[in-house]
Scaffold this motif. Sequence first.
Motif, PDB file in Angstrom:
ATOM      1  N   LEU A  89       0.847  -1.200   0.000  1.00  0.00           N
ATOM      2  CA  LEU A  89       0.000   0.000   0.000  1.00  0.00           C
ATOM      3  C   LEU A  89       0.885   1.253   0.000  1.00  0.00           C
ATOM      4  N   ARG A  90       1.934   1.210   0.809  1.00  0.00           N
ATOM      5  CA  ARG A  90       2.848   2.363   0.886  1.00  0.00           C
ATOM      6  C   ARG A  90       3.487   2.597  -0.480  1.00  0.00           C
ATOM      7  N   ALA A  91       3.966   1.494  -1.120  1.00  0.00           N
ATOM      8  CA  ALA A  91       4.616   1.616  -2.433  1.00  0.00           C
ATOM      9  C   ALA A  91       3.638   2.161  -3.470  1.00  0.00           C
ATOM     10  N   ALA A  92       2.347   1.864  -3.282  1.00  0.00           N
ATOM     11  CA  ALA A  92       1.334   2.320  -4.251  1.00  0.00           C
ATOM     12  C   ALA A  92       0.882   3.754  -3.957  1.00  0.00           C
ATOM     13  N   GLY A  93       1.488   4.403  -2.955  1.00  0.00           N
ATOM     14  CA  GLY A  93       1.173   5.808  -2.692  1.00  0.00           C
ATOM     15  C   GLY A  93       0.024   6.028  -1.718  1.00  0.00           C
ATOM     16  N   VAL A  94      -0.457   4.953  -1.094  1.00  0.00           N
ATOM     17  CA  VAL A  94      -1.527   5.109  -0.092  1.00  0.00           C
ATOM     18  C   VAL A  94      -0.923   5.794   1.133  1.00  0.00           C
ATOM     19  N   THR A  95      -1.664   6.693   1.780  1.00  0.00           N
ATOM     20  CA  THR A  95      -1.141   7.407   2.952  1.00  0.00           C
ATOM     21  C   THR A  95      -1.611   6.711   4.242  1.00  0.00           C
ATOM     22  N   PRO A  96      -0.902   6.953   5.360  1.00  0.00           N
ATOM     23  CA  PRO A  96      -1.360   6.401   6.645  1.00  0.00           C
ATOM     24  C   PRO A  96      -2.786   6.841   6.983  1.00  0.00           C
ATOM     25  N   ALA A  97      -3.148   8.077   6.603  1.00  0.00           N
ATOM     26  CA  ALA A  97      -4.513   8.545   6.886  1.00  0.00           C
ATOM     27  C   ALA A  97      -5.535   7.695   6.125  1.00  0.00           C
ATOM     28  N   GLU A  98      -5.164   7.294   4.907  1.00  0.00           N
ATOM     29  CA  GLU A  98      -6.051   6.452   4.107  1.00  0.00           C
ATOM     30  C   GLU A  98      -6.165   5.048   4.728  1.00  0.00           C
ATOM     31  N   VAL A  99      -5.040   4.542   5.258  1.00  0.00           N
ATOM     32  CA  VAL A  99      -5.063   3.238   5.938  1.00  0.00           C
ATOM     33  C   VAL A  99      -6.050   3.311   7.105  1.00  0.00           C
ATOM     34  N   ARG A 100      -5.944   4.372   7.892  1.00  0.00           N
ATOM     35  CA  ARG A 100      -6.828   4.593   9.046  1.00  0.00           C
ATOM     36  C   ARG A 100      -8.299   4.566   8.594  1.00  0.00           C
TER      37      ARG A 100
END
Length: 290
Positions: free
Chosen positions: A273-284
């Motif tokens: 997810l990180r490599a795909a540009g997803v942010t921690p806020a989006e994970v939350r």
Amino acid sequence: MPPPVFRFAPSPNGYLHLGHAFSAMLNSDLARETGGRFLLRIEDIDPTRCRSEFEDAIGDDLIWLGLCWEKPVRRQSEHFTEYRAALEKLTALGLVYPAFESRAKIARLIAEQKKQAPWPRDPDGAPLYPGTACALSPEERTRPTQSGAPYALRLDMAAACARVGQLNWVERGEGPQGETGPVAANPAAWGDVIIARKETPTSYHLAVVVDDALQGVTEVVRGQDLFWSTSVHRLLQQLLGLPQPAYRHHRLVRDAAGQKLSKSADATGLRELRAAGVTPAEVRRRVGLA
Ligand code: GLU
């Protein structure tokens, strides 16, 4: 009042996914909201499955999520002396016996018995150990351990339960069937669980209760998949004279098909997810914590 103590306790046998992110962030959020402490514990007692690269990746993923935990981190592989001491206590109570049958042998024993009646299964769906080694005489029990063959050390569940009587815990979250509030522990449902092995003086169950006590953990917040393991943990706490933390089991994050996430599921892996540009806020947001 001392502050509450929370912990996130992953096993470094794979990369973290959204389910781990939910559990870690929930623990960290609760610690912050209650003025509590947040610990990280690395559950690496199984050298055949745990790898240092996974442990490094756990640290990287949790930092990326923005979490902070107290140092030093407890690594279970460095604490075998403490687990051995607990194992010796249980042994001195006469509650532990060596069982030397291979998995294949156990499967054969069960297959024979199954012809008469359906064989009981534990809460995870695995067939119960038939207790064959428990029925041996004291001399027969020790003979295989002297021959150098591998063996497991199992808890004599009937004797252990008889010693402590009925136990409960107060569930602050929810079990798989919506169980909440006072829950009657049912350790017997697990049969004679493995408590240690020839090469390893502990098991998941033993290490987790010893560590929660030694680290002063007061709030165990973890996935519903471990809900019924709490029965065994309450039993071991009682036998070893350890304090009882509060328990809060949380829902599991599932994939689009409704399945539990696995450590090899790429689409939900935090690194992916990180490599795909997803942010921690989006994970939350994705795990429902926003
Ligand atoms: N190490 C366990 C796991 O990764 C969690 C133990 C616990 O929270 O009690 O599933």
